[in-house]
Design an enzyme around this catalytic site. Structure first.
Site, PDB file in Angstrom:
ATOM      1  N   GLY A   1       2.486   1.997  11.241  1.00  0.00           N
ATOM      2  CA  GLY A   1       3.233   3.708  10.527  1.00  0.00           C
ATOM      3  C   GLY A   1       4.214   4.245  11.851  1.00  0.00           C
ATOM      4  O   GLY A   1       4.824   4.510  12.022  1.00  0.00           O
TER       5      GLY A   1
ATOM      6  N   GLU B   1      -5.337  -4.707  10.863  1.00  0.00           N
ATOM      7  CA  GLU B   1      -4.800  -3.987  11.076  1.00  0.00           C
ATOM      8  C   GLU B   1      -4.585  -3.082  12.627  1.00  0.00           C
ATOM      9  O   GLU B   1      -5.293  -2.383  12.474  1.00  0.00           O
ATOM     10  CB  GLU B   1      -4.527  -3.490  10.102  1.00  0.00           C
ATOM     11  CG  GLU B   1      -4.208  -3.353   8.421  1.00  0.00           C
ATOM     12  CD  GLU B   1      -3.786  -2.380   7.722  1.00  0.00           C
ATOM     13  OE1 GLU B   1      -2.160  -2.062   7.438  1.00  0.00           O
ATOM     14  OE2 GLU B   1      -4.304  -1.045   7.297  1.00  0.00           O
TER      15      GLU B   1
ATOM     16  N   LYS C   1       0.136   4.216  -0.323  1.00  0.00           N
ATOM     17  CA  LYS C   1      -0.681   5.487   0.708  1.00  0.00           C
ATOM     18  C   LYS C   1      -0.635   6.308  -0.879  1.00  0.00           C
ATOM     19  O   LYS C   1      -0.104   6.540  -1.881  1.00  0.00           O
ATOM     20  CB  LYS C   1       0.243   5.550   1.928  1.00  0.00           C
ATOM     21  CG  LYS C   1      -0.062   4.053   2.632  1.00  0.00           C
ATOM     22  CD  LYS C   1      -0.079   4.491   4.009  1.00  0.00           C
ATOM     23  CE  LYS C   1       0.072   3.223   4.269  1.00  0.00           C
ATOM     24  NZ  LYS C   1      -0.297   3.848   6.470  1.00  0.00           N
TER      25      LYS C   1
ATOM     26  N   HIS D   1      -9.982   1.225   4.853  1.00  0.00           N
ATOM     27  CA  HIS D   1      -8.315   1.725   6.240  1.00  0.00           C
ATOM     28  C   HIS D   1      -8.269   2.671   7.016  1.00  0.00           C
ATOM     29  O   HIS D   1      -9.517   3.869   6.844  1.00  0.00           O
ATOM     30  CB  HIS D   1      -7.480   2.070   4.719  1.00  0.00           C
ATOM     31  CG  HIS D   1      -5.758   2.555   5.263  1.00  0.00           C
ATOM     32  ND1 HIS D   1      -5.487   3.142   6.409  1.00  0.00           N
ATOM     33  CD2 HIS D   1      -4.895   0.969   4.856  1.00  0.00           C
ATOM     34  CE1 HIS D   1      -4.595   2.626   6.384  1.00  0.00           C
ATOM     35  NE2 HIS D   1      -3.994   2.053   6.013  1.00  0.00           N
TER      36      HIS D   1
ATOM     37  N   ASN E   1       0.989  -1.150  -0.210  1.00  0.00           N
ATOM     38  CA  ASN E   1      -0.009   0.183  -0.014  1.00  0.00           C
ATOM     39  C   ASN E   1       0.865   1.091  -0.121  1.00  0.00           C
ATOM     40  O   ASN E   1       1.145   1.580   0.743  1.00  0.00           O
ATOM     41  CB  ASN E   1      -0.591   0.264   1.450  1.00  0.00           C
ATOM     42  CG  ASN E   1      -1.874   1.501   1.631  1.00  0.00           C
ATOM     43  OD1 ASN E   1      -1.914   2.174   0.489  1.00  0.00           O
ATOM     44  ND2 ASN E   1      -2.338   1.493   2.243  1.00  0.00           N
TER      45      ASN E   1
ATOM     46  N   SER F   1       3.267  -1.989  10.161  1.00  0.00           N
ATOM     47  CA  SER F   1       5.234  -2.062  10.468  1.00  0.00           C
ATOM     48  C   SER F   1       5.053  -3.738  10.121  1.00  0.00           C
ATOM     49  O   SER F   1       6.034  -3.534  11.237  1.00  0.00           O
ATOM     50  CB  SER F   1       4.835  -1.459  11.784  1.00  0.00           C
ATOM     51  OG  SER F   1       4.372  -0.573  12.121  1.00  0.00           O
TER      52      SER F   1
ATOM     53  N   GLY G   1       2.836  -0.990   4.107  1.00  0.00           N
ATOM     54  CA  GLY G   1       2.884   0.245   3.681  1.00  0.00           C
ATOM     55  C   GLY G   1       4.361   0.999   3.408  1.00  0.00           C
ATOM     56  O   GLY G   1       4.564   0.342   2.533  1.00  0.00           O
ATOM     57  N   GLY G   2       4.678   1.465   4.872  1.00  0.00           N
ATOM     58  CA  GLY G   2       5.705   2.157   4.270  1.00  0.00           C
ATOM     59  C   GLY G   2       7.424   1.042   3.835  1.00  0.00           C
ATOM     60  O   GLY G   2       7.752   1.587   3.246  1.00  0.00           O
TER      61      GLY G   2
HETATM   62  P1  PGA Z   1       2.373   0.769   7.724  1.00  0.00           P
HETATM   63  O1  PGA Z   1       1.239   0.523   6.681  1.00  0.00           O
HETATM   64  O2  PGA Z   1       3.520  -0.432   6.739  1.00  0.00           O
HETATM   65  O3  PGA Z   1       3.832   1.687   6.858  1.00  0.00           O
HETATM   66  O4  PGA Z   1       2.365   0.961   8.786  1.00  0.00           O
HETATM   67  C1  PGA Z   1       0.237  -0.420   7.023  1.00  0.00           C
HETATM   68  C2  PGA Z   1      -0.849  -0.119   6.470  1.00  0.00           C
HETATM   69  O5  PGA Z   1      -1.390   1.098   6.914  1.00  0.00           O
HETATM   70  O6  PGA Z   1      -1.736  -0.367   5.668  1.00  0.00           O
END
Ligand code: PGA
Length: 243
Positions: free
Chosen positions: A165, A159, A9, A87, A7, A201, A222-223
């Site tokens: 994040g 999540e 974002k 989300h 993702n 994360s 995400g990140g």
């Molecule tokens: P993250 O985000 O891996 O940066 O924690 C996951 C998400 O929000 O789908």
């Protein structure tokens, strides 16, 4: 086969995404289904065959005067196969509610794409011992309006909001505890063999310990997916686990 959903974002410039797409060619996905969810304008740029495309969102209506929205039909013509829905960033910051989430899931199912329904509790809810109840409500409010065939097509992404994040994922035990409750609940109430991803994360340092959770169907990340090297390393770890 496990899913790995990236993702992005609201990240990456056009130049960065062009480079990213080239780098995707080096990723071996024999045993992992990789899904990339870039920002809307980049969707048509992706044309590799070692991954599939996902969307980060979709409009709740089929078509019409809705400036700035993108419909399920429009996404499906761009070869999108998966759509993230509900989300926590949209629920919390953009005040998306269950009624909108329900409509979005229906739109996605109508066009034959797969909805990924995100659920998760806040730190405060967890500390008050309310996590299970919150998750059950988030699922129930949506599932009640779906047919059993529709329910089978929905993938859940657990999540925990406190792990998104932050660089610090939920532990293996925490994820096992919550996901086994969800699996059991859906089995008992709907005779459904649920598919559940974990997100929050996930990174190349912790993915091998998360791989020990045999019941998980994959990850929503995400990140750590914004850097193609890190993405490649995470997929390599999953591929090794498979062997
Ligand atoms: P993250 O985000 O891996 O940066 O924690 C996951 C998400 O929000 O789908």
């Amino acid at each position: 086969m496990k899913l790995f959903v990236a993702n992005h974002k609201m990240n990456l410039t056009l130049l960065e995404i062009e480079e990213y797409i080239k780098r995707l060619e080096d990723i071996n996905t024999n045993n992992v289904k990789l899904v990339i969810c870039p920002s809307y304008p980049y969707l048509p740029l992706f044309n590799g065959n070692n991954y599939q495309l996902g969307s980060q969102n979709v409009a709740e209506e089929e078509e019409g005067a809705l400036t700035g929205e993108v419909s399920a039909k429009q996404l499906s013509f761009l070869k999108v196969k998966y759509v993230l829905i509900g989300h926590s960033e949209r629920r919390e910051l953009l005040k998306e509610d269950n009624n909108q989430i329900k409509k979005k899931i229906k739109q996605v199912l109508k066009t034959g794409m797969t909805p990924i329904l995100c659920i998760g509790e806040t730190k405060e809810q967890r500390d008050l011992g309310k996590a299970q109840m919150i998750l059950k409500d988030q699922i129930e409010e949506i599932f009640i309006s779906l047919t059993s065939l529709e329910r089978e097509k929905v993938i859940l992404a657990y999540e925990p909001i406190w792990a998104i994040g932050t660089g610090s994922s939920a532990t293996v035990e925490e994820i096992e505890e919550v996901t086994s409750l969800i699996y059991r609940y859906l089995e008992n109430v709907y005779e459904l063999k649920a598919k559940i991803l974990y997100g929050g994360s996930v990174n190349k340092e912790n993915i091998s310990s998360l791989e020990k959770i045999s019941s998980l169907d994959g990850y929503l990340v995400g990140g750590a997916t914004l850097n193609p090297n890190k993405l490649k390393e995470m997929i390599e770890i999953m591929e090794e686990e498979y062997l």
